[in-house]
Structures are given as C-alpha cells and as structure tokens.
Design a protein around this motif. Structure first.
Motif, PDB file in Angstrom:
ATOM      1  N   THR A   1       0.829  -1.298  -0.165  1.00 19.50           N
ATOM      2  CA  THR A   1      -0.153  -0.119  -0.071  1.00 19.50           C
ATOM      3  C   THR A   1       0.814   1.241   0.118  1.00 19.50           C
TER       4      THR A   1
ATOM      5  N   LEU B   1       2.624   2.177  -4.628  1.00 21.81           N
ATOM      6  CA  LEU B   1       1.544   2.013  -5.537  1.00 21.81           C
ATOM      7  C   LEU B   1       1.955   1.801  -7.131  1.00 21.81           C
TER       8      LEU B   1
ATOM      9  N   ASN C   1      -1.992  -7.595   0.661  1.00 21.79           N
ATOM     10  CA  ASN C   1      -2.871  -7.011  -0.283  1.00 21.79           C
ATOM     11  C   ASN C   1      -2.178  -7.260  -1.761  1.00 21.79           C
TER      12      ASN C   1
ATOM     13  N   LEU D   1      -3.171  -4.837  -4.932  1.00 25.03           N
ATOM     14  CA  LEU D   1      -3.860  -3.734  -5.476  1.00 25.03           C
ATOM     15  C   LEU D   1      -3.661  -3.466  -6.997  1.00 25.03           C
TER      16      LEU D   1
ATOM     17  N   THR E   1      -6.002   3.714  -6.271  1.00 25.88           N
ATOM     18  CA  THR E   1      -6.344   2.412  -6.237  1.00 25.88           C
ATOM     19  C   THR E   1      -7.695   2.087  -6.697  1.00 25.88           C
TER      20      THR E   1
ATOM     21  N   ALA F   1      -8.683  -3.484  -4.803  1.00 24.57           N
ATOM     22  CA  ALA F   1      -7.919  -4.136  -3.941  1.00 24.57           C
ATOM     23  C   ALA F   1      -8.320  -5.393  -3.461  1.00 24.57           C
TER      24      ALA F   1
ATOM     25  N   SER G   1      -7.683  -8.056  -0.164  1.00 25.26           N
ATOM     26  CA  SER G   1      -6.913  -8.207   1.345  1.00 25.26           C
ATOM     27  C   SER G   1      -7.066  -9.798   1.473  1.00 25.26           C
TER      28      SER G   1
END
Length: 142
Positions: free
Chosen positions: A72, A75, A124, A126, A134, A137, A139
């Motif tokens: 995160t 990016l 994660n 993304l 984003t 995503a 998780s």
C-alpha cells in the motif's frame, strides 16, 4: 354498446429485453493465486503466482500507466505494459489478462511477469490506475 368479447389467454406474454452488461467503473482483479503449485504454468513452464485482470465494462480500457502492487505504500511498484483490455464479452477472451507474480519482471514470450511475488501467508494486491488511484484491492486475511 359493442358486442365485442374480451378473450383472456392463460399463456403469459414475454417481452424481449435488450442485453444487459455488468457496468463497473473500471478493471477488476477477478482472480489470483498465491503459492501456485499446479494450476497454470507460465511461458517458461514454471508454476508462479498469478493475478487475473478483467474488464467488465462495455468499452475497451487501455492500461497504459496502470500499476499492480502488493504494498500500500508503493503504489507504482510494477507498471502494467501499454495494453488494452477489450470490452466485456469479447469472443476471444481479450477482456481478461493473466499476469504472473513471479518476481521475474518482464515478458517470457507468452505472459507478463511482475517484479514481486505473492505471500501465501496473506497480503494485499492492489490495482492502481493512471491517476494513481487504487481502483481495486484484494486483502487476503487468514
């Protein structure tokens, strides 16, 4: 007053509707596999982790300037090549893109590879658009 009769049918009349498409704002991560042992082999015959992207919209979407990442705080970790995903329902399947998360960073003659792998313990994944937002995503929680 007319002598006309109303005839009622017990057969329901059906109206044909126009085709419906799932309208989403963007490309999605449709599937991914961490700790791939046997599901799909890459162009080199290796069973690397993979991420599948899908365009569920009615229009083609160009991925120039888009990124995939597992962090995160980073990016723009792996830039997706300048490719266009076809509109949903493409008869050749070009509305999907399979990318291997092998850490090999490049093209193996058949598939693209990210510069990172997926942690089978959970993390994660993304998808980041060309405006650094984003857009999707995943998780993985254990």
């Amino acid at each position: 007053m007319s002598n006309s009769r109303i005839i009622r049918s017990s057969v329901p009349l059906l109206e044909t509707l126009e085709p419906r498409l799932l309208l989403s704002g963007s490309v999605v991560i449709s599937e991914f596999m961490a700790s791939n042992d046997t599901t799909i082999l890459d162009g080199s015959g290796n069973s690397s982790d993979w991420i599948e992207l899908h365009n569920p919209t009615a229009s083609p979407i160009n991925l120039n300037g888009w990124f995939l990442t597992d962090k995160t705080g980073n990016l723009d970790k792996w830039e997706i090549p300048n490719l266009t995903l076809a509109a949903a329902g493409d008869p050749w399947g070009n509305d999907y893109l399979l990318i291997f998360a092998s850490g090999d960073d490049g093209w193996d003659g058949e598939y693209w590879h990210t510069n990172f792998t997926l942690d089978k313990g959970g993390e994660n994944v993304l998808l980041v658009d060309d405006d650094m937002r984003t857009t999707f995503a995943v998780s993985r929680l254990l």
